[in-house]
Design a protein around this motif. Structure first.
Motif, mmCIF file in Angstrom:
data_model
loop_
_atom_site.group_PDB
_atom_site.id
_atom_site.type_symbol
_atom_site.label_atom_id
_atom_site.label_comp_id
_atom_site.label_asym_id
_atom_site.label_seq_id
_atom_site.Cartn_x
_atom_site.Cartn_y
_atom_site.Cartn_z
ATOM 1 N N MET A 1 -7.363 -11.516 2.986
ATOM 2 C CA MET A 1 -7.987 -10.828 1.852
ATOM 3 C C MET A 1 -7.990 -9.317 2.082
ATOM 4 O O MET A 1 -7.665 -8.534 1.192
ATOM 5 N N ALA A 2 -8.328 -8.905 3.301
ATOM 6 C CA ALA A 2 -8.369 -7.470 3.604
ATOM 7 C C ALA A 2 -6.988 -6.835 3.471
ATOM 8 O O ALA A 2 -6.844 -5.746 2.897
ATOM 9 N N PHE A 3 -5.950 -7.506 3.980
ATOM 10 C CA PHE A 3 -4.582 -6.990 3.839
ATOM 11 C C PHE A 3 -4.186 -6.887 2.369
ATOM 12 O O PHE A 3 -3.607 -5.885 1.933
ATOM 13 N N ALA A 4 -4.477 -7.930 1.602
ATOM 14 C CA ALA A 4 -4.065 -7.956 0.193
ATOM 15 C C ALA A 4 -4.747 -6.869 -0.621
ATOM 16 O O ALA A 4 -4.224 -6.454 -1.655
ATOM 17 N N HIS A 5 -5.877 -6.397 -0.154
ATOM 18 C CA HIS A 5 -6.597 -5.355 -0.878
ATOM 19 C C HIS A 5 -6.477 -3.992 -0.200
ATOM 20 O O HIS A 5 -7.321 -3.119 -0.373
ATOM 21 N N ALA A 6 -5.385 -3.817 0.544
ATOM 22 C CA ALA A 6 -5.073 -2.533 1.180
ATOM 23 C C ALA A 6 -3.635 -2.142 0.859
ATOM 24 O O ALA A 6 -2.804 -1.964 1.740
ATOM 25 N N LEU B 1 -0.163 -1.138 3.320
ATOM 26 C CA LEU B 1 1.033 -1.977 3.361
ATOM 27 C C LEU B 1 2.258 -1.261 2.806
ATOM 28 O O LEU B 1 3.369 -1.496 3.268
ATOM 29 N N ALA B 2 2.073 -0.390 1.838
ATOM 30 C CA ALA B 2 3.204 0.327 1.237
ATOM 31 C C ALA B 2 3.901 1.231 2.256
ATOM 32 O O ALA B 2 5.088 1.535 2.105
ATOM 33 N N ALA C 1 12.355 -4.477 0.173
ATOM 34 C CA ALA C 1 11.189 -5.259 0.599
ATOM 35 C C ALA C 1 9.926 -4.757 -0.094
ATOM 36 O O ALA C 1 9.681 -3.559 -0.155
ATOM 37 N N ASP C 2 9.161 -5.658 -0.644
ATOM 38 C CA ASP C 2 7.902 -5.292 -1.291
ATOM 39 C C ASP C 2 6.767 -5.963 -0.531
ATOM 40 O O ASP C 2 6.289 -7.032 -0.904
ATOM 41 N N PHE C 3 6.349 -5.320 0.575
ATOM 42 C CA PHE C 3 5.322 -5.895 1.428
ATOM 43 C C PHE C 3 3.998 -6.061 0.700
ATOM 44 O O PHE C 3 3.268 -7.007 0.958
ATOM 45 N N VAL C 4 3.693 -5.148 -0.206
ATOM 46 C CA VAL C 4 2.433 -5.230 -0.951
ATOM 47 C C VAL C 4 2.420 -6.497 -1.794
ATOM 48 O O VAL C 4 1.482 -7.301 -1.716
ATOM 49 N N GLN C 5 3.448 -6.718 -2.596
ATOM 50 C CA GLN C 5 3.476 -7.902 -3.461
ATOM 51 C C GLN C 5 3.570 -9.186 -2.640
ATOM 52 O O GLN C 5 2.961 -10.195 -2.988
ATOM 53 N N MET D 1 2.219 -9.732 0.286
ATOM 54 C CA MET D 1 0.894 -10.033 0.809
ATOM 55 C C MET D 1 -0.038 -10.514 -0.304
ATOM 56 O O MET D 1 -0.821 -11.451 -0.093
ATOM 57 N N ILE D 2 0.044 -9.927 -1.470
ATOM 58 C CA ILE D 2 -0.781 -10.384 -2.594
ATOM 59 C C ILE D 2 -0.423 -11.822 -2.954
ATOM 60 O O ILE D 2 -1.306 -12.657 -3.186
ATOM 61 N N ASN D 3 0.859 -12.136 -2.964
ATOM 62 C CA ASN D 3 1.293 -13.512 -3.253
ATOM 63 C C ASN D 3 0.768 -14.487 -2.197
ATOM 64 O O ASN D 3 0.310 -15.587 -2.523
ATOM 65 N N PHE D 4 0.837 -14.087 -0.917
ATOM 66 C CA PHE D 4 0.348 -14.948 0.155
ATOM 67 C C PHE D 4 -1.170 -15.133 0.043
ATOM 68 O O PHE D 4 -1.687 -16.245 0.176
ATOM 69 N N TYR D 5 -1.873 -14.059 -0.235
ATOM 70 C CA TYR D 5 -3.327 -14.123 -0.421
ATOM 71 C C TYR D 5 -3.679 -15.092 -1.551
ATOM 72 O O TYR D 5 -4.556 -15.948 -1.406
ATOM 73 N N ASP D 6 -2.979 -14.976 -2.674
ATOM 74 C CA ASP D 6 -3.242 -15.878 -3.804
ATOM 75 C C ASP D 6 -2.933 -17.331 -3.435
ATOM 76 O O ASP D 6 -3.673 -18.239 -3.805
ATOM 77 N N GLU D 7 -1.861 -17.553 -2.696
ATOM 78 C CA GLU D 7 -1.501 -18.904 -2.259
ATOM 79 C C GLU D 7 -2.604 -19.505 -1.380
ATOM 80 O O GLU D 7 -3.025 -20.643 -1.571
ATOM 81 N N VAL D 8 -3.085 -18.723 -0.434
ATOM 82 C CA VAL D 8 -4.136 -19.190 0.477
ATOM 83 C C VAL D 8 -5.440 -19.408 -0.284
ATOM 84 O O VAL D 8 -6.101 -20.435 -0.138
ATOM 85 N N ARG D 9 -5.796 -18.442 -1.114
ATOM 86 C CA ARG D 9 -7.068 -18.489 -1.851
ATOM 87 C C ARG D 9 -7.091 -19.612 -2.872
ATOM 88 O O ARG D 9 -8.034 -20.415 -2.906
ATOM 89 N N LEU D 10 -6.072 -19.719 -3.674
ATOM 90 C CA LEU D 10 -6.064 -20.705 -4.753
ATOM 91 C C LEU D 10 -5.869 -22.133 -4.266
ATOM 92 O O LEU D 10 -6.280 -23.081 -4.931
ATOM 93 N N ASN D 11 -5.243 -22.288 -3.092
ATOM 94 C CA ASN D 11 -5.010 -23.632 -2.551
ATOM 95 C C ASN D 11 -5.931 -23.958 -1.375
ATOM 96 O O ASN D 11 -5.733 -24.969 -0.707
ATOM 97 N N ASP D 12 -6.919 -23.101 -1.146
ATOM 98 C CA ASP D 12 -7.948 -23.326 -0.122
ATOM 99 C C ASP D 12 -7.333 -23.700 1.217
ATOM 100 O O ASP D 12 -7.704 -24.677 1.859
ATOM 101 N N LYS D 13 -6.371 -22.888 1.663
ATOM 102 C CA LYS D 13 -5.675 -23.168 2.921
ATOM 103 C C LYS D 13 -6.459 -22.641 4.120
ATOM 104 O O LYS D 13 -7.098 -21.604 4.052
ATOM 105 N N VAL D 14 -6.363 -23.379 5.211
ATOM 106 C CA VAL D 14 -6.950 -22.970 6.477
ATOM 107 C C VAL D 14 -5.843 -22.336 7.305
ATOM 108 O O VAL D 14 -4.747 -22.894 7.426
#
Length: 191
Positions: free
Chosen positions: A39-44, A48-49, A56-60, A62-75
């Protein structure tokens, strides 16, 4: 939760306190442990830029990974340490490429790695593993093959976990009140 106010931070603290109270302070790796860092990475995005190279779009990413983890409740779990063949080698910040996880090939779609990493706490119970550069990696051209970061599913073909012996020896909650309830399991990860 992305903390945007003092009250948000206090609310998060109350949640930590509730978990600690419930577990008598013995639940060291709650399933959101690494999720908070994602979450902290995705909101920085500004941070990341700085690493963006070419297309390479590191910002997008990380946001995609954050959404994947958050929306699918991944550990998540993570590894930070390269195993070494001697203490002197470890202290020097150098790593043996026959043992430590390292890049063996770069392709248009990413890197191919081989080797081992330590210490994936909660590893066998996690959905994904984050792999970061070793915390003792020295800035040296010979260490470039060990400087990378990525995340992959635990179920990735070829990924293996070598777990330590469990602290839970099948005893009852009465006879083993801590180890029967709070096993986090540590593992060495190999690819």
């Amino acid at each position: 939760m992305v903390p945007k106010s003092k009250e948000d931070v206090l609310q998060r603290g109350r949640a930590f306190y509730e978990w600690a109270t419930w577990s008598n302070g013995m639940f060291g790796r709650t399933p959101d442990y690494k999720n908070a860092s994602v979450m902290a990475f995705a909101h920085a995005p500004g941070f990341l830029a700085q690493g963006t190279v070419g297309q390479a779009d590191f910002v997008q990413n990380m946001i995609n990974f954050y959404d994947e983890v958050r929306l699918n409740d991944k550990v998540l779990t993570h590894t930070l340490v390269n195993p070494s063949v001697s203490h002197a080698q470890f202290a020097s910040g150098k790593f043996d490429r026959e043992v430590a996880l390292h890049v063996i090939k770069e392709t248009d779609v990413g890197i191919i790695v081989k080797g081992a990493r330590l210490l994936a706490t909660l590893g066998p119970l996690a959905d994904e593993i984050e792999v970061f550069p070793s915390t003792v990696l020295k800035a040296d051209p010979s260490n470039i093959r060990f400087a990378f970061a990525f995340a992959i599913p635990i179920a990735t073909p070829g990924l293996k976990m070598l777990c330590r012996n469990t602290y839970d020896h099948g005893k009852s909650n009465f006879d083993a009140p801590l180890s029967s309830r709070y096993e986090e399991m540590d593992a060495v990860v190999t690819l």
